[in-house]
Each structure stands twice: as structure tokens, then as C-alpha cells.
Enzyme design. Structure first.
Site, PDB file in Angstrom:
ATOM      1  N   ALA A  65       0.863  -1.178   0.000  1.00  0.00           N
ATOM      2  CA  ALA A  65       0.000   0.000   0.000  1.00  0.00           C
ATOM      3  C   ALA A  65       0.902   1.231   0.000  1.00  0.00           C
ATOM      4  O   ALA A  65       2.058   1.177   0.451  1.00  0.00           O
ATOM      5  CB  ALA A  65      -0.877  -0.020   1.234  1.00  0.00           C
ATOM      6  N   GLY A 110       0.551  -5.233   1.061  1.00  0.00           N
ATOM      7  CA  GLY A 110      -0.693  -5.403   0.303  1.00  0.00           C
ATOM      8  C   GLY A 110      -0.468  -6.110  -1.030  1.00  0.00           C
ATOM      9  O   GLY A 110      -1.370  -6.756  -1.555  1.00  0.00           O
ATOM     10  N   GLU A 113      -0.411  -9.691  -0.249  1.00  0.00           N
ATOM     11  CA  GLU A 113      -1.791 -10.072   0.107  1.00  0.00           C
ATOM     12  C   GLU A 113      -2.672 -10.172  -1.140  1.00  0.00           C
ATOM     13  O   GLU A 113      -3.547 -11.032  -1.227  1.00  0.00           O
ATOM     14  CB  GLU A 113      -2.356  -9.055   1.111  1.00  0.00           C
ATOM     15  CG  GLU A 113      -1.685  -9.194   2.476  1.00  0.00           C
ATOM     16  CD  GLU A 113      -1.932  -8.017   3.394  1.00  0.00           C
ATOM     17  OE1 GLU A 113      -1.641  -6.874   2.984  1.00  0.00           O
ATOM     18  OE2 GLU A 113      -2.424  -8.227   4.518  1.00  0.00           O
ATOM     19  N   GLU A 133       5.025  -5.069   7.127  1.00  0.00           N
ATOM     20  CA  GLU A 133       4.264  -4.086   7.913  1.00  0.00           C
ATOM     21  C   GLU A 133       4.852  -3.876   9.304  1.00  0.00           C
ATOM     22  O   GLU A 133       4.835  -2.774   9.846  1.00  0.00           O
ATOM     23  CB  GLU A 133       2.794  -4.531   8.041  1.00  0.00           C
ATOM     24  CG  GLU A 133       1.971  -4.400   6.768  1.00  0.00           C
ATOM     25  CD  GLU A 133       2.025  -5.632   5.882  1.00  0.00           C
ATOM     26  OE1 GLU A 133       2.924  -6.481   6.068  1.00  0.00           O
ATOM     27  OE2 GLU A 133       1.171  -5.748   4.983  1.00  0.00           O
TER      28      GLU A 133
HETATM   29  N1  CO8 Z   1       4.507   3.222  -0.831  1.00  0.00           N
HETATM   30  C1  CO8 Z   1       4.887   4.388  -1.401  1.00  0.00           C
HETATM   31  N2  CO8 Z   1       6.000   4.526  -2.152  1.00  0.00           N
HETATM   32  C2  CO8 Z   1       6.767   3.451  -2.332  1.00  0.00           C
HETATM   33  C3  CO8 Z   1       6.450   2.196  -1.769  1.00  0.00           C
HETATM   34  C4  CO8 Z   1       5.248   2.101  -0.974  1.00  0.00           C
HETATM   35  N3  CO8 Z   1       4.835   0.942  -0.435  1.00  0.00           N
HETATM   36  N4  CO8 Z   1       7.398   1.296  -2.109  1.00  0.00           N
HETATM   37  C5  CO8 Z   1       8.289   1.974  -2.870  1.00  0.00           C
HETATM   38  N5  CO8 Z   1       7.914   3.272  -3.001  1.00  0.00           N
HETATM   39  C6  CO8 Z   1       8.596   4.323  -3.750  1.00  0.00           C
HETATM   40  C7  CO8 Z   1       9.837   4.833  -3.022  1.00  0.00           C
HETATM   41  O1  CO8 Z   1       9.481   5.795  -2.054  1.00  0.00           O
HETATM   42  C8  CO8 Z   1      10.637   5.410  -4.163  1.00  0.00           C
HETATM   43  O2  CO8 Z   1      10.102   6.660  -4.517  1.00  0.00           O
HETATM   44  P1  CO8 Z   1      11.099   7.889  -4.863  1.00  0.00           P
HETATM   45  O3  CO8 Z   1      11.806   7.463  -6.111  1.00  0.00           O
HETATM   46  O4  CO8 Z   1      10.188   9.055  -5.050  1.00  0.00           O
HETATM   47  O5  CO8 Z   1      12.027   8.006  -3.713  1.00  0.00           O
HETATM   48  C9  CO8 Z   1      10.335   4.473  -5.319  1.00  0.00           C
HETATM   49  O6  CO8 Z   1       9.109   3.791  -4.980  1.00  0.00           O
HETATM   50  C10 CO8 Z   1      11.415   3.424  -5.548  1.00  0.00           C
HETATM   51  O7  CO8 Z   1      11.629   2.748  -4.318  1.00  0.00           O
HETATM   52  P2  CO8 Z   1      13.063   2.635  -3.609  1.00  0.00           P
HETATM   53  O8  CO8 Z   1      13.943   3.767  -4.010  1.00  0.00           O
HETATM   54  O9  CO8 Z   1      12.837   2.410  -2.166  1.00  0.00           O
HETATM   55  O10 CO8 Z   1      13.601   1.299  -4.316  1.00  0.00           O
HETATM   56  P3  CO8 Z   1      14.631   0.254  -3.706  1.00  0.00           P
HETATM   57  O11 CO8 Z   1      14.984  -0.654  -4.834  1.00  0.00           O
HETATM   58  O12 CO8 Z   1      15.740   0.926  -2.976  1.00  0.00           O
HETATM   59  O13 CO8 Z   1      13.785  -0.579  -2.608  1.00  0.00           O
HETATM   60  C11 CO8 Z   1      11.853  -1.744  -1.767  1.00  0.00           C
HETATM   61  C12 CO8 Z   1      12.691  -1.342  -3.017  1.00  0.00           C
HETATM   62  C13 CO8 Z   1      12.683  -2.706  -0.916  1.00  0.00           C
HETATM   63  C14 CO8 Z   1      10.612  -2.423  -2.281  1.00  0.00           C
HETATM   64  C15 CO8 Z   1      11.522  -0.474  -0.939  1.00  0.00           C
HETATM   65  O14 CO8 Z   1      10.943   0.475  -1.823  1.00  0.00           O
HETATM   66  C16 CO8 Z   1      10.534  -0.710   0.161  1.00  0.00           C
HETATM   67  O15 CO8 Z   1      10.891  -1.237   1.202  1.00  0.00           O
HETATM   68  N6  CO8 Z   1       9.259  -0.302  -0.045  1.00  0.00           N
HETATM   69  C17 CO8 Z   1       8.223  -0.380   0.969  1.00  0.00           C
HETATM   70  C18 CO8 Z   1       7.729  -1.798   1.124  1.00  0.00           C
HETATM   71  C19 CO8 Z   1       6.691  -1.882   2.215  1.00  0.00           C
HETATM   72  O16 CO8 Z   1       6.947  -1.619   3.372  1.00  0.00           O
HETATM   73  N7  CO8 Z   1       5.489  -2.296   1.829  1.00  0.00           N
HETATM   74  C20 CO8 Z   1       4.400  -2.496   2.755  1.00  0.00           C
HETATM   75  C21 CO8 Z   1       3.543  -1.289   2.802  1.00  0.00           C
HETATM   76  S1  CO8 Z   1       2.338  -1.430   4.072  1.00  0.00           S
HETATM   77  C22 CO8 Z   1       1.086  -2.331   3.393  1.00  0.00           C
HETATM   78  O17 CO8 Z   1       1.137  -2.734   2.255  1.00  0.00           O
HETATM   79  C23 CO8 Z   1      -0.052  -2.609   4.311  1.00  0.00           C
HETATM   80  C24 CO8 Z   1      -1.305  -3.084   3.577  1.00  0.00           C
HETATM   81  C25 CO8 Z   1      -2.471  -2.988   4.518  1.00  0.00           C
HETATM   82  C26 CO8 Z   1      -2.927  -1.568   4.662  1.00  0.00           C
HETATM   83  C27 CO8 Z   1      -4.220  -1.424   5.345  1.00  0.00           C
HETATM   84  C28 CO8 Z   1      -4.894  -0.029   5.040  1.00  0.00           C
HETATM   85  C29 CO8 Z   1      -4.712   1.025   6.062  1.00  0.00           C
END
Ligand code: CO8
Length: 259
Positions: A65, A110, A113, A133
Site C-alpha cells: 500500500a 498489500g 496479500e 508491515e
Molecule cells: N509506498 C509508497 N511509495 C513506495 C512504496 C510504498 N509501499 N514502495 C516503494 N515506493 C517508492 C519509493 O518511495 C521510491 O520513490 P522515490 O523514487 O520518489 O524516492 C520508489 O518507490 C522506488 O523505491 P526505492 O527507491 O525504495 O527502491 P529500492 O529498490 O531501494 O527498494 C523496496 C525497493 C525494498 C521495495 C523499498 O521500496 C521498500 O521497502 N518499499 C516499501 C515496502 C513496504 O513496506 N510495503 C508495505 C507497505 S504497508 C502495506 O502494504 C499494508 C497493507 C495494509 C494496509 C491497510 C490499510 C490502512
């Protein structure tokens, strides 16, 4: 602005591509709504026999998400968002057509999921799966705590959920999280081949088989067995049952007509 979800239909296979590669296909409300709309249409579109879900770009299926959109939610809004997303995942699970996730990179939070709600999962070798998460101070909210243990067992699910660590595609295959792993360049071909193999069956039987598994898993075993017998009986009301069995006895390929 580019479309958040792209649709391509060919030979009975509808492919939905989540298209926010600049943020690794992170899911926001607009994207979920667009996916939900497409799915509702495909659910009753006879031209779509099997649906494939994938992510745009080389790097991610869905990185979860959108964390930016989530950070300032109050508890009630967070709960509501989670419930809405869960409804959408239930729609995938209850869709009359089989849904295959073609996982082309990160499937996190998500994203993992959403893949879990699909019927089958094909992963490329560079895919990885995780429920990170816990690293954000929250828990999975799109029913990951429910579907993951049902698929891979309580211990493995809890390890992923409590550590937040990712597993690679091979490990995901080993624990039964994905059906098969292929080279990145072959992912869509493999997903399509699998989809075509299902698309050539009687779609009535495909639908009833999916219903028996999905609904049966929510019942006790005895009741689920009876439910299966009901659906099994229903198959004998179809032309495709007569055709399937006659074709076998006549040593020819069955010509199913989906009724
Ligand atoms: N949300 C928003 N932006 C994101 C997300 C995300 N989940 N994942 C990546 N991005 C963005 C980064 O901020 C970055 O943007 P920018 O270029 O503007 O800085 C761009 O995508 C590229 O990402 P990275 O530079 O971080 O790329 P890397 O190769 O260094 O890393 C990863 C890749 C490992 C995937 C890293 O991006 C990461 O850890 N992302 C987050 C993963 C995460 O924690 N996901 C879980 C989110 S929580 C969730 O899904 C809960 C669902 C239930 C919600 C219930 C509703 C309330």
C-alpha cells in the site's frame, strides 16, 4: 496522466497490469478502485475466460500500500481502508473466472496479500515476497494474517509476519506460496500458457471447481464434502459433461461449449 491499470484481452485471457512503476506499483485508493472496476467488468465478460494480474516494469509486482497515503490516517479511517481493500480481495477470490498472479518483482505488504487472494501464482526468479508491515509499526491489514497461514502454515506465516523479512521466489515455491518459478523473460508466456490450459476446459466446470475449493475451505470438512457432491451433481445437468465423457469414450478431443 497514464492509466493506473492497463487491460489487454487476447484469446480469452484478460491481462490487468498495475501501472505505477515509478513507485513500484504501490497501491493507492485510485488504483484499487480502478482494479475493482476492471475486475467487476471482466467477471461477467464472456470474452475473458481467465484473468492474469501483473505489475508494470521490471522491478515490482506491487511494493505494498502507498505508505505516503497511509501515514496520517486516523484509526477509523485505517480500519475502513483495510475493510474496503479486503472486500476487493474477496472479489478476486470470488470472481467467477480463475485469477493468476504473474509476480514480476517485489510482492510486499498489500502486494503479497493481493497475490495471496489470486487462485494461482507464477513468479519470476527475481520476485520476492514479504509482509514488512511490522517494520512500519503496523500489522498486515488486507487479510495477510489469514490467507498466508492457510497457504503456507502457521509457523512459516508467523515468521514472515513477525520478522518482516522477504523471501525469494525459490523459497516461496518451496513453502507452497507460489505454483511455479520461471526466468524473468518467460514470466508472461508461462502465465499465459497456464491460463490457456484452463481456458480450454468447460468454463462451467472451472467455475464450479473454484467455488468448491474457495467456499469449501470456509466450511467444516463434512459439510464441504456434501457441498462438493451438490456441485458434482450439478455438472451432470450440463451439455459439457455429456460431451466430455462422450469424447473420452469416442477417443476424441472434447468440444466444450460452456453450458
Ligand atoms: N509506498 C509508497 N511509495 C513506495 C512504496 C510504498 N509501499 N514502495 C516503494 N515506493 C517508492 C519509493 O518511495 C521510491 O520513490 P522515490 O523514487 O520518489 O524516492 C520508489 O518507490 C522506488 O523505491 P526505492 O527507491 O525504495 O527502491 P529500492 O529498490 O531501494 O527498494 C523496496 C525497493 C525494498 C521495495 C523499498 O521500496 C521498500 O521497502 N518499499 C516499501 C515496502 C513496504 O513496506 N510495503 C508495505 C507497505 S504497508 C502495506 O502494504 C499494508 C497493507 C495494509 C494496509 C491497510 C490499510 C490502512
Amino acid at each position: 496522466m497514464s492509466e493506473p491499470v492497463l487491460l489487454h484481452t487476447e484469446e480469452g485471457i484478460a491481462t490487468l497490469t498495475i501501472n505505477r512503476p515509478e513507485v513500484l506499483n504501490a497501491l493507492n485508493a485510485e488504483l484499487v478502485e480502478s482494479l475493482r472496476r476492471h475486475l467487476a467488468i471482466l467477471d461477467s465478460d464472456p470474452r475473458a475466460r481467465v484473468i492474469i494480474l501483473t505489475g508494470a516494469g521490471e522491478k515490482a509486482f506491487i511494493a505494498g500500500a502507498d505508505i505516503g497515503a497511509m501515514r496520517d490516517l486516523d484509526p477509523l479511517a485505517a480500519r475502513e481502508t483495510a475493510l474496503l481493500a479486503q472486500e476487493f480481495l474477496n472479489d478476486i477470490e470470488r470472481c467467477a473466472k480463475p485469477v493468476i498472479a504473474a509476480v514480476n518483482g517485489y510482492a510486499l505488504g498489500g502486494g503479497c496479500e493481493l497475490a495471496l487472494a489470486c487462485d494461482l501464482r507464477v513468479a519470476s526468479e527475481n520476485a520476492s515476497f514479504g509482509q514488512p508491515e511490522i517494520n512500519l509499526g503496523i500489522i498486515p491489514g488486507w487479510a495477510g494474517t489469514q490467507r498466508l497461514p492457510r497457504l503456507v502454515g502457521k509457523g512459516r506465516a508467523l515468521e514472515m509476519i513477525l520478522t518482516g523479512e522477504r523471501i525469494d521466489a525459490r523459497e516461496a515455491w518451496r513453502i507452497g506460496l507460489v505454483n511455479r518459478v520461471v526466468a524473468p523473460g518467460e514470466l508472461m508466456d508461462e502465465a499465459r500458457k497456464l491460463a490457456l490450459r484452463i481456458a480450454e476446459k468447460s468454463q462451467v466446470a472451472v467455475r464450479l471447481a473454484k467455488e468448491a475449493v474457495i467456499n469449501g475451505l470456509e466450511m467444516d470438512e463434512r459439510r464441504a464434502g456434501q457441498y462438493e457432491a451438490d456441485l458434482f451433481g450439478l455438472c451432470f445437468a450440463t451439455r459439457d459433461q455429456k460431451e466430455g465423457m462422450t469424447a473420452f469414450l469416442e477417443k476424441r478431443k472434447a468440444m466444450f461449449q460452456d453450458w
